[in-house]
Design a protein around this motif. Structure first.
Motif, PDB file in Angstrom:
ATOM      1  N   PRO A  80       0.868  -1.222  -0.039  1.00 26.44           N
ATOM      2  CA  PRO A  80       0.010  -0.068   0.129  1.00 26.44           C
ATOM      3  C   PRO A  80       0.915   1.354   0.100  1.00 26.44           C
ATOM      4  O   PRO A  80       1.888   1.387   0.589  1.00 26.44           O
ATOM      5  CB  PRO A  80      -0.807  -0.168   1.270  1.00 26.44           C
ATOM      6  N   SER A  81       0.407   2.219  -0.654  1.00 29.37           N
ATOM      7  CA  SER A  81       1.143   3.569  -0.530  1.00 29.37           C
ATOM      8  C   SER A  81       1.151   4.321   0.679  1.00 29.37           C
ATOM      9  O   SER A  81       0.153   4.066   1.369  1.00 29.37           O
ATOM     10  CB  SER A  81       0.495   4.385  -1.802  1.00 29.37           C
ATOM     11  N   LYS A  82       2.204   4.973   0.923  1.00 30.86           N
ATOM     12  CA  LYS A  82       2.414   5.562   2.230  1.00 30.86           C
ATOM     13  C   LYS A  82       2.136   7.076   2.082  1.00 30.86           C
ATOM     14  O   LYS A  82       2.592   8.117   2.954  1.00 30.86           O
ATOM     15  CB  LYS A  82       3.769   5.389   2.884  1.00 30.86           C
ATOM     16  N   ALA A 163      -4.591   6.875   7.842  1.00 31.32           N
ATOM     17  CA  ALA A 163      -3.081   6.044   7.544  1.00 31.32           C
ATOM     18  C   ALA A 163      -3.007   4.865   8.506  1.00 31.32           C
ATOM     19  O   ALA A 163      -2.482   3.902   8.023  1.00 31.32           O
ATOM     20  CB  ALA A 163      -2.026   7.104   7.613  1.00 31.32           C
ATOM     21  N   ARG A 168      -1.524   2.665   5.397  1.00 26.39           N
ATOM     22  CA  ARG A 168      -0.754   3.494   4.463  1.00 26.39           C
ATOM     23  C   ARG A 168       0.026   4.552   4.998  1.00 26.39           C
ATOM     24  O   ARG A 168      -0.212   5.811   4.980  1.00 26.39           O
ATOM     25  CB  ARG A 168      -1.997   4.233   3.564  1.00 26.39           C
TER      26      ARG A 168
END
Length: 208
Positions: A80-82, A163, A168
């Motif tokens: 997953p994108s941070k 997040a 994320r």
């Protein structure tokens, strides 16, 4: 002398027969590393093609195909994108660092100009607007920094929770929550210290 027709006496060894001369080799051995010349075939004779005997195991042409339903290594799941956690941390740092710095400069100027305004004004006209009138631009910048820091702090908290919940950038999200919570205390502490320092500097300037 012994008679050739009589057997040899006991203990004596008969002479060995003469060794036969070695037969000449049909072909001279090839030197190491040199190619062996092909054997010429008789005129009109062709070498037979090799065929496997009936019932022999034969490899199919093109190799073996993978059987249907065989196990294959699954593709790794994309990480997953941070970006969400990173944005939350950036917003929190702006709210906790940049906004207090802007407020500190504005508060210092406000504190420095207030003593002079109090001295010049009459005792009947010491309203807050009249006192802060000489520093109205600086007051405006202090308010802008306060509201900008408040909005960025709320955005950092919301993005940090997202997040953490969706993984994320969980580390950045946790850091953003901590920084955003303590950002208001940092803002008022720095602004108050700068305001006091500016008021002291303005008072010293009046009596010097």
């Amino acid at each position: 002398m012994t008679d050739p027709q009589l057997p040899p006496p006991y203990g004596s060894v008969p002479p060995a027969p003469p060794a036969a001369p070695p037969a000449p080799p049909a072909h001279a051995p090839a030197a190491y590393g040199s190619a062996v010349p092909p054997v010429p075939l008789a005129p009109g004779y062709t070498a037979p093609e090799y065929t496997a005997p009936p019932g022999a195991y034969q490899v199919p042409v093109g190799g073996y195909a993978a059987p249907g339903g065989a196990y294959t290594v699954p593709d790794p799941a994309p990480r997953p994108s941070k970006l969400t956690g990173t944005l939350s941390l950036v917003f929190a740092l702006v709210a906790a660092v940049v906004a207090p710095i802007v407020a500190a400069f504005a508060s210092y100027e406000v504190g420095r100009r207030v003593p002079e305004a109090i001295v010049r004004l009459n005792s009947d006209d010491l309203s807050s607007l009249a006192v802060l009138s000489p520093a109205r631009d600086q007051v405006l910048w202090a308010e802008i920094s306060f509201w900008a820091g408040t909005i960025l702090g709320i955005a950092a908290i919301v993005l940090g929770i997202i997040a953490i919940a969706r993984k994320r950038g969980r580390g950045q999200g946790i850091g953003a929550l901590i920084v955003a919570v303590v950002a208001p205390a940092i803002f008022f502490l720095i602004a108050g210290v700068a305001l006091g320092a500016g008021a002291a500097a303005g008072g010293i300037g009046l009596y010097s």
